[in-house]
Design a protein around this motif. Structure first.
Motif, mmCIF file in Angstrom:
data_model
loop_
_atom_site.group_PDB
_atom_site.id
_atom_site.type_symbol
_atom_site.label_atom_id
_atom_site.label_comp_id
_atom_site.label_asym_id
_atom_site.label_seq_id
_atom_site.Cartn_x
_atom_site.Cartn_y
_atom_site.Cartn_z
ATOM 1 N N SER A 29 0.843 -1.194 0.000
ATOM 2 C CA SER A 29 0.000 0.000 0.000
ATOM 3 C C SER A 29 0.877 1.242 0.000
ATOM 4 O O SER A 29 2.017 1.212 0.481
ATOM 5 C CB SER A 29 -0.916 0.026 1.231
ATOM 6 O OG SER A 29 -1.760 -1.108 1.268
ATOM 7 N N ASP A 72 11.563 -4.502 3.202
ATOM 8 C CA ASP A 72 12.122 -3.170 3.437
ATOM 9 C C ASP A 72 12.735 -2.623 2.149
ATOM 10 O O ASP A 72 12.493 -1.477 1.756
ATOM 11 C CB ASP A 72 13.203 -3.220 4.524
ATOM 12 C CG ASP A 72 12.770 -3.956 5.760
ATOM 13 O OD1 ASP A 72 12.484 -3.299 6.769
ATOM 14 O OD2 ASP A 72 12.732 -5.199 5.726
ATOM 15 N N ARG A 93 4.212 7.548 2.081
ATOM 16 C CA ARG A 93 4.205 6.498 3.084
ATOM 17 C C ARG A 93 3.902 5.197 2.356
ATOM 18 O O ARG A 93 2.970 5.128 1.560
ATOM 19 C CB ARG A 93 3.145 6.744 4.160
ATOM 20 C CG ARG A 93 3.406 7.929 5.049
ATOM 21 C CD ARG A 93 2.470 7.932 6.250
ATOM 22 N NE ARG A 93 2.591 9.170 7.004
ATOM 23 C CZ ARG A 93 1.752 10.201 6.899
ATOM 24 N NH1 ARG A 93 0.728 10.117 6.075
ATOM 25 N NH2 ARG A 93 1.930 11.291 7.609
ATOM 26 N N TRP A 95 3.634 0.816 2.978
ATOM 27 C CA TRP A 95 3.655 -0.289 3.929
ATOM 28 C C TRP A 95 3.296 -1.578 3.212
ATOM 29 O O TRP A 95 2.626 -1.575 2.176
ATOM 30 C CB TRP A 95 2.740 -0.030 5.115
ATOM 31 C CG TRP A 95 1.281 0.188 4.842
ATOM 32 C CD1 TRP A 95 0.277 -0.718 4.952
ATOM 33 C CD2 TRP A 95 0.647 1.414 4.444
ATOM 34 N NE1 TRP A 95 -0.936 -0.153 4.650
ATOM 35 C CE2 TRP A 95 -0.742 1.147 4.334
ATOM 36 C CE3 TRP A 95 1.111 2.701 4.184
ATOM 37 C CZ2 TRP A 95 -1.662 2.130 3.966
ATOM 38 C CZ3 TRP A 95 0.197 3.683 3.802
ATOM 39 C CH2 TRP A 95 -1.166 3.393 3.699
ATOM 40 N N VAL A 118 5.337 -7.145 8.899
ATOM 41 C CA VAL A 118 4.856 -5.877 8.349
ATOM 42 C C VAL A 118 6.036 -4.913 8.288
ATOM 43 O O VAL A 118 6.954 -4.975 9.116
ATOM 44 C CB VAL A 118 3.727 -5.252 9.195
ATOM 45 C CG1 VAL A 118 2.473 -6.103 9.147
ATOM 46 C CG2 VAL A 118 4.163 -5.028 10.634
ATOM 47 N N GLU A 120 6.755 -0.596 7.405
ATOM 48 C CA GLU A 120 6.232 0.726 7.079
ATOM 49 C C GLU A 120 7.421 1.672 6.926
ATOM 50 O O GLU A 120 8.358 1.631 7.731
ATOM 51 C CB GLU A 120 5.325 1.243 8.195
ATOM 52 C CG GLU A 120 4.222 0.300 8.627
ATOM 53 C CD GLU A 120 3.593 0.720 9.937
ATOM 54 O OE1 GLU A 120 3.421 1.949 10.146
ATOM 55 O OE2 GLU A 120 3.294 -0.158 10.756
ATOM 56 N N GLU A 122 8.552 5.885 5.361
ATOM 57 C CA GLU A 122 8.150 7.175 4.795
ATOM 58 C C GLU A 122 9.368 7.833 4.169
ATOM 59 O O GLU A 122 10.459 7.833 4.756
ATOM 60 C CB GLU A 122 7.551 8.080 5.865
ATOM 61 C CG GLU A 122 7.060 9.419 5.345
ATOM 62 C CD GLU A 122 6.356 10.263 6.392
ATOM 63 O OE1 GLU A 122 6.282 11.494 6.206
ATOM 64 O OE2 GLU A 122 5.894 9.685 7.395
ATOM 65 N N HIS A 135 10.823 4.714 9.575
ATOM 66 C CA HIS A 135 10.766 3.284 9.283
ATOM 67 C C HIS A 135 10.351 2.560 10.543
ATOM 68 O O HIS A 135 10.786 2.880 11.656
ATOM 69 C CB HIS A 135 12.133 2.761 8.818
ATOM 70 C CG HIS A 135 12.162 1.267 8.620
ATOM 71 N ND1 HIS A 135 12.351 0.382 9.672
ATOM 72 C CD2 HIS A 135 12.018 0.496 7.509
ATOM 73 C CE1 HIS A 135 12.317 -0.856 9.208
ATOM 74 N NE2 HIS A 135 12.124 -0.818 7.907
ATOM 75 N N ARG A 178 7.105 -5.096 17.437
ATOM 76 C CA ARG A 178 7.543 -4.075 16.482
ATOM 77 C C ARG A 178 8.911 -3.564 16.886
ATOM 78 O O ARG A 178 9.286 -3.610 18.061
ATOM 79 C CB ARG A 178 6.544 -2.915 16.411
ATOM 80 C CG ARG A 178 5.169 -3.299 15.845
ATOM 81 C CD ARG A 178 4.267 -2.080 15.756
ATOM 82 N NE ARG A 178 2.934 -2.393 15.294
ATOM 83 C CZ ARG A 178 2.546 -2.391 14.021
ATOM 84 N NH1 ARG A 178 3.428 -2.079 13.070
ATOM 85 N NH2 ARG A 178 1.298 -2.673 13.688
#
Length: 276
Positions: A29, A72, A93, A95, A118, A120, A122, A135, A178
């Motif tokens: 996304s 990543d 952004r 992810w 997962v 994420e 930016e 990150h 996380r």
């Protein structure tokens, strides 16, 4: 006009990268940041708008061209490509939610819906210079059960306390883990910590550490992760306690012959964030 903060993007683009006997599969996304798109909202002027269908096509094309092996790296490559191609995008952004396929043989993969990685990140650009500004990564949806090696005793008691102390109990938790890096560049560099190594340490701690509570357990997990992986600056946990209740009359059974049933559907919540 009032101040406006805008963004738009494309969600859950499925990508399956088959590279020999390796499979990298995820739903990708992205969210586009930038005030250049405000006229589309205020005036119906779409001249600067990159269609979300175009975003989908670019994600798929650049994913095909990606020769790396990590989520990543895939997101970083996608983000740099978008910003270099569309200067009106001030930032992105991105992810990715891993699709959990387990390799059985060189060509057979088994889909196991449940825990997954997962990622994420930016990125921003100013004057043509692209920078990674944030990150975070994680492994979500763990369901962990061990039959012994967990206690919960000496907790506060009052007239509303009915829970008995248990010096040894089966422990069943739902757990999200996380992590962040001290130097964001490490997330896509040589000091990147493979999620498999983080997961292995979490599992070994869960197995071997005799905890007095879930709070005690996640703190030990976090302490070991920060000690083992100096590149990480923060680890955080979200745990739910779904520990089973003993069947009435089973408490006095032999130590290795216990019987349990699902607990009352409400569950306890435990969170922890450890910064270096």
């Amino acid at each position: 006009m009032t101040d406006a903060r805008i963004s738009y993007g494309k969600l859950s683009v499925p990508v399956h990268l088959v590279r020999g006997e390796r499979l990298l599969a995820a739903d990708v996304s992205m969210e586009v940041l930038g005030q250049s798109f405000l006229p589309a909202y205020t005036e119906g002027d779409n001249s600067a708008v990159v269609a979300t269908d175009t975003m989908k096509n670019v994600i798929l094309r650049r994913a095909h061209e990606y020769d790396g092996a990590t989520l990543d790296g895939l997101l970083y490559d996608l983000g740099r490509g978008f910003l270099a191609t569309y200067p009106e995008m001030e930032g992105l952004r991105l992810w990715a939610v891993q699709q959990p396929w387990i390799a059985e043989t060189g060509r057979l993969f088994r889909r196991v819906d449940g825990d997954h990685d997962v990622v994420e990140l930016e990125l921003s650009q100013t004057g043509g210079e692209i920078a990674l500004v944030d990150h975070r990564a994680g492994h979500l949806g763990l369901r962990l059960l061990k039959t012994t090696g967990s206690a919960f005793t000496k907790f506060a008691r009052d007239d509303d306390t009915t829970l008995p102390e248990r010096g040894d109990r089966p422990l069943f938790i739902h757990l999200d883990v996380r992590w962040r890096y001290g130097n964001i560049a490490d997330a896509i560099g040589e000091d990147r910590v493979p999620s498999e190594e983080i997961l292995a340490l979490v599992l070994s701690t869960f197995d071997a550490f005799v905890s007095e509570s879930i709070q005690h357990l996640v703190h030990e997990m976090g302490t070991r992760l920060l000690a083992a992986f100096p590149a990480l600056s923060q680890v955080s946990f979200r745990g739910e306690n779904h520990t089973y209740d003993p069947v009435p009359g089973a408490e006095d059974a032999e130590p290795l012959s216990k019987t349990y049933t699902s607990a009352f559907p409400a569950y306890g919540l435990i969170t922890l964030a450890l910064d270096r």
